[in-house]
Design a protein around this motif. Structure first.
Motif, PDB file in Angstrom:
ATOM      1  N   ASN A   1     -68.100 -38.916  75.465  1.00  0.00           N
ATOM      2  CA  ASN A   1     -68.101 -38.679  74.012  1.00  0.00           C
ATOM      3  C   ASN A   1     -68.864 -39.763  73.261  1.00  0.00           C
ATOM      4  N   TYR A   2     -68.641 -41.030  73.646  1.00  0.00           N
ATOM      5  CA  TYR A   2     -69.397 -42.127  73.019  1.00  0.00           C
ATOM      6  C   TYR A   2     -70.898 -41.928  73.240  1.00  0.00           C
ATOM      7  N   ARG A   3     -71.274 -41.609  74.468  1.00  0.00           N
ATOM      8  CA  ARG A   3     -72.687 -41.440  74.791  1.00  0.00           C
ATOM      9  C   ARG A   3     -73.304 -40.314  73.958  1.00  0.00           C
ATOM     10  N   SER A   4     -72.588 -39.201  73.855  1.00  0.00           N
ATOM     11  CA  SER A   4     -73.093 -38.059  73.086  1.00  0.00           C
ATOM     12  C   SER A   4     -73.257 -38.411  71.619  1.00  0.00           C
ATOM     13  N   THR A   5     -72.278 -39.114  71.067  1.00  0.00           N
ATOM     14  CA  THR A   5     -72.331 -39.490  69.651  1.00  0.00           C
ATOM     15  C   THR A   5     -73.522 -40.391  69.369  1.00  0.00           C
TER      16      THR A   5
ATOM     17  N   ALA B   1     -80.086 -40.981  67.943  1.00  0.00           N
ATOM     18  CA  ALA B   1     -81.340 -41.540  68.473  1.00  0.00           C
ATOM     19  C   ALA B   1     -82.558 -40.945  67.789  1.00  0.00           C
ATOM     20  N   ARG B   2     -83.593 -41.758  67.717  1.00  0.00           N
ATOM     21  CA  ARG B   2     -84.875 -41.272  67.192  1.00  0.00           C
ATOM     22  C   ARG B   2     -85.461 -40.220  68.144  1.00  0.00           C
ATOM     23  N   ASN B   3     -85.296 -40.442  69.450  1.00  0.00           N
ATOM     24  CA  ASN B   3     -85.782 -39.503  70.456  1.00  0.00           C
ATOM     25  C   ASN B   3     -84.660 -39.237  71.460  1.00  0.00           C
TER      26      ASN B   3
END
Length: 137
Positions: free
Chosen positions: A108-112, A117-119
């Motif tokens: 969940n942290y990674r997805s958020t 992200a810019r890319n």
């Protein structure tokens, strides 16, 4: 300390001392202390090696999604996750074990963060390329 605790857990399970084990595990103060000590040590060591990590990491995020650590010399949970990714630890389950979270929480942290992200497509590989120069004292 954690490996000693793991040995204790295995021993107590083998001899059927489940209630004693539950009492020991319920007093989570020790593990919280160990986790805090680990986090502080990790932050210090990582930022000593990669002092520009936070700045370079934030450059990969949109301006409205950047992360500012609450204290100088410390990382947030999100920054720790990506610090580990920068170090080559990519599996959420491995990151979760190191940071005392569940793999789902790490996911969940990674997805958020990735959504900021810019890319998004290259974000994690971009993180792996950050701080190519190691600073040594």
């Amino acid at each position: 300390r954690l490996s000693k605790f793991e040995v204790l857990v295995k021993r107590k399970i083998k001899v059927g001392q489940v209630n004693d084990l539950l009492n020991t595990a319920s007093s989570s103060r020790l593990s919280e202390e160990d986790a805090a000590t680990f986090m502080n040590s990790f932050d210090t060591a990582f930022l000593d090696l990669y002092p520009s990590f936070v700045t370079e990491f934030n450059a990969l995020l949109r301006e409205d999604g950047q992360i500012v650590p609450p204290h100088k010399g410390r990382l947030t949970t999100e920054l720790r996750i990506y610090a580990l990714i920068r170090l080559g630890v990519k599996e959420s389950s491995e990151i979760a074990a190191l940071l005392f979270y569940t793999p789902r929480t790490i996911y969940n942290y990674r997805s958020t963060i990735k959504s900021r992200a810019r890319n998004r497509e290259t974000f994690e590989s971009d993180v792996e390329q950050l701080c190519r120069v190691i600073h040594a004292e």
